[in-house]
Structure formats: C-alpha cells, structure tokens
Design a protein around this motif. Structure first.
Motif, PDB file in Angstrom:
ATOM      1  N   LYS A 165       0.815  -1.210   0.000  1.00 11.34           N
ATOM      2  CA  LYS A 165       0.000   0.000   0.000  1.00 11.34           C
ATOM      3  C   LYS A 165       0.848   1.259   0.000  1.00 11.34           C
ATOM      4  O   LYS A 165       0.426   2.314  -0.453  1.00 11.34           O
ATOM      5  N   ARG A 166       2.080   1.148   0.528  1.00 13.42           N
ATOM      6  CA  ARG A 166       2.965   2.313   0.573  1.00 13.42           C
ATOM      7  C   ARG A 166       3.903   2.357  -0.613  1.00 13.42           C
ATOM      8  O   ARG A 166       4.783   3.199  -0.674  1.00 13.42           O
ATOM      9  N   PHE A 167       3.727   1.459  -1.581  1.00 15.02           N
ATOM     10  CA  PHE A 167       4.729   1.284  -2.619  1.00 15.02           C
ATOM     11  C   PHE A 167       5.031   2.563  -3.379  1.00 15.02           C
ATOM     12  O   PHE A 167       6.180   2.883  -3.654  1.00 15.02           O
ATOM     13  N   PHE A 168       4.024   3.315  -3.727  1.00 17.18           N
ATOM     14  CA  PHE A 168       4.249   4.513  -4.532  1.00 17.18           C
ATOM     15  C   PHE A 168       4.687   5.706  -3.697  1.00 17.18           C
ATOM     16  O   PHE A 168       4.761   6.817  -4.197  1.00 17.18           O
ATOM     17  N   LYS A 169       4.986   5.458  -2.404  1.00 14.57           N
ATOM     18  CA  LYS A 169       5.591   6.479  -1.558  1.00 14.57           C
ATOM     19  C   LYS A 169       7.017   6.055  -1.229  1.00 14.57           C
ATOM     20  O   LYS A 169       7.489   6.205  -0.116  1.00 14.57           O
TER      21      LYS A 169
ATOM     22  N   LEU B 220      10.723   0.672  17.098  1.00 11.89           N
ATOM     23  CA  LEU B 220      12.038   1.110  16.645  1.00 11.89           C
ATOM     24  C   LEU B 220      12.647   0.147  15.626  1.00 11.89           C
ATOM     25  O   LEU B 220      13.397   0.565  14.742  1.00 11.89           O
ATOM     26  N   LEU B 221      12.324  -1.130  15.737  1.00 12.05           N
ATOM     27  CA  LEU B 221      12.834  -2.114  14.782  1.00 12.05           C
ATOM     28  C   LEU B 221      12.088  -2.099  13.458  1.00 12.05           C
ATOM     29  O   LEU B 221      12.700  -2.240  12.392  1.00 12.05           O
ATOM     30  N   ASN B 222      10.775  -1.958  13.501  1.00 20.19           N
ATOM     31  CA  ASN B 222       9.956  -2.306  12.341  1.00 20.19           C
ATOM     32  C   ASN B 222       9.253  -1.145  11.661  1.00 20.19           C
ATOM     33  O   ASN B 222       8.592  -1.347  10.641  1.00 20.19           O
ATOM     34  N   ASP B 223       9.384   0.060  12.192  1.00 16.53           N
ATOM     35  CA  ASP B 223       8.735   1.214  11.566  1.00 16.53           C
ATOM     36  C   ASP B 223       9.728   1.956  10.675  1.00 16.53           C
ATOM     37  O   ASP B 223      10.728   2.488  11.159  1.00 16.53           O
ATOM     38  N   GLY B 224       9.428   1.987   9.393  1.00 13.83           N
ATOM     39  CA  GLY B 224      10.306   2.648   8.433  1.00 13.83           C
ATOM     40  C   GLY B 224      10.197   4.153   8.413  1.00 13.83           C
ATOM     41  O   GLY B 224      10.811   4.805   7.560  1.00 13.83           O
ATOM     42  N   CYS B 225       9.427   4.728   9.336  1.00 13.35           N
ATOM     43  CA  CYS B 225       9.320   6.185   9.434  1.00 13.35           C
ATOM     44  C   CYS B 225       9.801   6.708  10.779  1.00 13.35           C
ATOM     45  O   CYS B 225       9.563   7.863  11.119  1.00 13.35           O
ATOM     46  N   THR B 226      10.456   5.856  11.563  1.00  6.72           N
ATOM     47  CA  THR B 226      10.972   6.261  12.869  1.00  6.72           C
ATOM     48  C   THR B 226      12.466   5.996  12.953  1.00  6.72           C
ATOM     49  O   THR B 226      12.927   4.898  12.619  1.00  6.72           O
ATOM     50  N   GLY B 227      13.203   6.989  13.418  1.00  8.66           N
ATOM     51  CA  GLY B 227      14.615   6.825  13.712  1.00  8.66           C
ATOM     52  C   GLY B 227      14.929   7.496  15.036  1.00  8.66           C
ATOM     53  O   GLY B 227      14.140   8.313  15.541  1.00  8.66           O
ATOM     54  N   ILE B 228      16.062   7.142  15.616  1.00 12.76           N
ATOM     55  CA  ILE B 228      16.448   7.722  16.894  1.00 12.76           C
ATOM     56  C   ILE B 228      17.953   7.930  16.922  1.00 12.76           C
ATOM     57  O   ILE B 228      18.705   7.149  16.331  1.00 12.76           O
ATOM     58  N   ALA B 229      18.374   8.999  17.569  1.00 12.72           N
ATOM     59  CA  ALA B 229      19.794   9.242  17.798  1.00 12.72           C
ATOM     60  C   ALA B 229      19.992   9.545  19.275  1.00 12.72           C
ATOM     61  O   ALA B 229      19.180  10.249  19.883  1.00 12.72           O
ATOM     62  N   VAL B 230      21.047   8.998  19.854  1.00  9.06           N
ATOM     63  CA  VAL B 230      21.395   9.238  21.250  1.00  9.06           C
ATOM     64  C   VAL B 230      22.808   9.803  21.266  1.00  9.06           C
ATOM     65  O   VAL B 230      23.702   9.255  20.615  1.00  9.06           O
ATOM     66  N   LEU B 231      23.014  10.901  21.990  1.00 11.75           N
ATOM     67  CA  LEU B 231      24.298  11.574  21.911  1.00 11.75           C
ATOM     68  C   LEU B 231      24.727  12.153  23.242  1.00 11.75           C
ATOM     69  O   LEU B 231      23.906  12.421  24.121  1.00 11.75           O
ATOM     70  N   ASN B 232      26.020  12.303  23.361  1.00 19.49           N
ATOM     71  CA  ASN B 232      26.605  13.050  24.467  1.00 19.49           C
ATOM     72  C   ASN B 232      27.380  14.205  23.855  1.00 19.49           C
ATOM     73  O   ASN B 232      28.480  14.027  23.355  1.00 19.49           O
ATOM     74  N   PRO B 233      26.797  15.411  23.859  1.00 20.65           N
ATOM     75  CA  PRO B 233      27.444  16.556  23.191  1.00 20.65           C
ATOM     76  C   PRO B 233      28.720  17.008  23.877  1.00 20.65           C
ATOM     77  O   PRO B 233      29.497  17.764  23.303  1.00 20.65           O
ATOM     78  N   ASN B 234      28.949  16.546  25.097  1.00 25.24           N
ATOM     79  CA  ASN B 234      30.136  16.965  25.831  1.00 25.24           C
ATOM     80  C   ASN B 234      31.375  16.185  25.420  1.00 25.24           C
ATOM     81  O   ASN B 234      32.501  16.609  25.714  1.00 25.24           O
ATOM     82  N   ILE B 235      31.200  15.035  24.735  1.00 25.75           N
ATOM     83  CA  ILE B 235      32.384  14.233  24.407  1.00 25.75           C
ATOM     84  C   ILE B 235      33.059  14.668  23.112  1.00 25.75           C
ATOM     85  O   ILE B 235      34.291  14.887  23.148  1.00 25.75           O
ATOM     86  N   PRO B 236      32.411  14.869  21.969  1.00 24.97           N
ATOM     87  CA  PRO B 236      31.045  14.499  21.590  1.00 24.97           C
ATOM     88  C   PRO B 236      31.013  13.145  20.858  1.00 24.97           C
ATOM     89  O   PRO B 236      31.927  12.816  20.105  1.00 24.97           O
ATOM     90  N   LEU B 237      29.932  12.398  21.092  1.00 23.02           N
ATOM     91  CA  LEU B 237      29.690  11.128  20.422  1.00 23.02           C
ATOM     92  C   LEU B 237      28.199  11.012  20.138  1.00 23.02           C
ATOM     93  O   LEU B 237      27.373  11.518  20.906  1.00 23.02           O
ATOM     94  N   GLU B 238      27.861  10.340  19.054  1.00 22.85           N
ATOM     95  CA  GLU B 238      26.454  10.138  18.710  1.00 22.85           C
ATOM     96  C   GLU B 238      26.263   8.748  18.121  1.00 22.85           C
ATOM     97  O   GLU B 238      27.042   8.301  17.282  1.00 22.85           O
TER      98      GLU B 238
ATOM     99  N   SER C 230       8.280   1.091   4.972  1.00 29.12           N
ATOM    100  CA  SER C 230       6.917   0.743   5.354  1.00 29.12           C
ATOM    101  C   SER C 230       6.620   1.252   6.757  1.00 29.12           C
ATOM    102  O   SER C 230       7.507   1.290   7.616  1.00 29.12           O
ATOM    103  N   SER C 231       5.354   1.646   6.976  1.00 28.08           N
ATOM    104  CA  SER C 231       4.898   2.067   8.286  1.00 28.08           C
ATOM    105  C   SER C 231       3.429   1.681   8.425  1.00 28.08           C
ATOM    106  O   SER C 231       2.884   0.975   7.582  1.00 28.08           O
ATOM    107  N   SER C 232       2.799   2.123   9.491  1.00 22.63           N
ATOM    108  CA  SER C 232       1.384   1.825   9.722  1.00 22.63           C
ATOM    109  C   SER C 232       0.824   2.841  10.690  1.00 22.63           C
ATOM    110  O   SER C 232       1.569   3.553  11.386  1.00 22.63           O
ATOM    111  N   GLU C 233      -0.497   2.897  10.769  1.00 24.35           N
ATOM    112  CA  GLU C 233      -1.135   3.789  11.735  1.00 24.35           C
ATOM    113  C   GLU C 233      -0.785   3.374  13.159  1.00 24.35           C
ATOM    114  O   GLU C 233      -0.620   4.217  14.040  1.00 24.35           O
ATOM    115  N   LYS C 234      -0.647   2.058  13.371  1.00 21.97           N
ATOM    116  CA  LYS C 234      -0.273   1.573  14.702  1.00 21.97           C
ATOM    117  C   LYS C 234       1.077   2.143  15.115  1.00 21.97           C
ATOM    118  O   LYS C 234       1.234   2.625  16.246  1.00 21.97           O
ATOM    119  N   TYR C 235       2.033   2.124  14.198  1.00 20.83           N
ATOM    120  CA  TYR C 235       3.355   2.634  14.537  1.00 20.83           C
ATOM    121  C   TYR C 235       3.343   4.143  14.707  1.00 20.83           C
ATOM    122  O   TYR C 235       4.090   4.683  15.527  1.00 20.83           O
TER     123      TYR C 235
END
Length: 230
Positions: A5-9, A144-162, A207-212
């Motif tokens: 259903k998301r193919f053309f996006k 976080l594993l299965n939603d193709g529209c969600t990403g996350i970054a975790v960082l320590n700006p004081n080091i800095p590392l991400e 791919s994503s869904s309303e649930k995600y």
C-alpha cells in the motif's frame, strides 16, 4: 498500511532524487508483492521497516565499515562507523552501542510519518539518564525495529559522540574516538568490511502503519518531547 500500500511512496537515500524509471516500474502487482514479502537474504534477516530494490543492486548483509562525515557548513570532518545487523541481534547491538556515551545523554527522535518522503521532523530531549532511556526504549522495541518512518539518535554533546539508529535500521556512530564502538560490533559478530554496501545506497522502499504512528506519539510523550527542530 504495509509495503504494497505504501509502494508509490518510495523513500530513497537521503538527499537523493527518485529516478524516473525504477526497478519496480514494469512489474505486476504479484511480482511486487512477492519481492516485498522476502525478509531474508542468505543469513541476513531484515526488519519490517524497509526492503531493497527489485533488481537487488544492494543485497542486505551484516557488517560495518569506517567512513568520514564531512560537514559542509563547518568544514569539519568526523569519523563514522556505519553498520547493518540481522534482525535477531540488531536491537541488542544498538543498546550495547549506547554504553560508551556515558550516564547522561540527549535524545533525538526522527519521524517522517506525515512528510510523505519530503523530509523529516526531529524532536529533541536533553539530559536523560541512560538507564531510564534504555528502559523506555525496550518497551518500544517493536516500533524502533519495524517502523520505516521512525529513527532515533542518542548523543553526548560533551564528548562528543552520537549513536544513530535510523529509519533504514542502520547503526551509525559519529565521533573522534570510535574504538570502543568497533569492539562492541566485533563482539557481536558484526565484522568490519570495507566492501559492504548498505540498503541506503540504492533504491529501496519504507513501510509504516497507523499503529506505529500512534506508538511514535506515545514514545514522544514518554520522553517528554513537545517541540521540534528541523
């Protein structure tokens, strides 16, 4: 809403323009559905978030490579580790990679749920204890594993590392000292390979869904995020 259903996006590599002709263009619906239903290539299992092109110009595989990120604005160059891991170990590897960041971190949630591939919205939370963050993220492992529209970054700006776990379910680490991260990947049998190519380096489908999308809103509230920056 699933892959078909998301193919053309289709969502292509960040900053790239979708080609006028792609590997799916002249396929039947049955051929497309069969291809998007494949979740394993050799020993590598994909999550539900993304699928490669029909012509498989990049065959998904496990491993990591070293690279350098060049910031055009600051003209700075930052070492990078970029990795792909099979589904069964992927989230564990991500959690392990957070440990060298220290006891207190900042978090960025990335979403393209409402942008139709035209860009992302990033939501920022400063100063959260790493054990607290990890506890929350374990609750949202499926998202976080299965939603193709969600990403996350975790960082320590004081080091800095991400450490970034992006929409393609790739693991990307930025920083000047990456030895401890490389050791974590090696310990998890995610091996260094200068020749590895990633799913972002060719046409691919998210791919994503309303649930995600609903779960994303829940995660955003759990993390105390109510503003955004682009």
């Amino acid at each position: 809403m699933g892959f078909l259903k998301r193919f053309f996006k289709n969502v292509f590599h960040d900053g790239a323009t979708a080609p006028t002709g792609n590997s799916f263009e002249h396929l039947s619906e049955e051929q497309i559905e069969a291809h998007l239903g494949v979740n394993r290539y050799n020993s590598f299992e994909l999550t539900d978030a993304v699928r490669p092109s029909y012509d498989l110009k990049v065959v998904p595989s496990q491993g990591y490579r070293r690279d350098v990120y060049h910031d055009e604005e600051t003209r700075a160059s930052v070492p990078v580790l970029m990795a792909a891991a099979t589904k069964s170990v992927l989230f564990d590897v991500f959690m392990d990679l957070l440990e060298p960041l220290g006891s207190e971190v900042d978090v960025v949630l990335e979403t393209s749920h409402t942008r139709d591939g035209a860009g992302h919205v990033d939501l920022y939370r400063e100063h959260i204890d790493l054990p607290v963050l990890k506890s929350i993220l374990w609750e949202y492992e499926d998202l976080l594993l299965n939603d193709g529209c969600t990403g996350i970054a975790v960082l320590n700006p004081n080091i800095p590392l991400e450490v970034q776990f992006d929409e393609h379910k790739l693991l990307i680490v930025y920083g000047n000292e990456l030895t401890s991260f490389a050791e974590i990947l090696d310990d998890r049998y995610v091996r260094n390979s200068d020749d590895i190519r990633f799913i972002t380096e060719a046409e691919h489908v998210h791919s994503s869904s309303e649930k995600y999308q609903q779960q994303f809103e829940e995660l955003k509230m759990r993390l105390g995020m109510d503003g955004h920056y682009c």
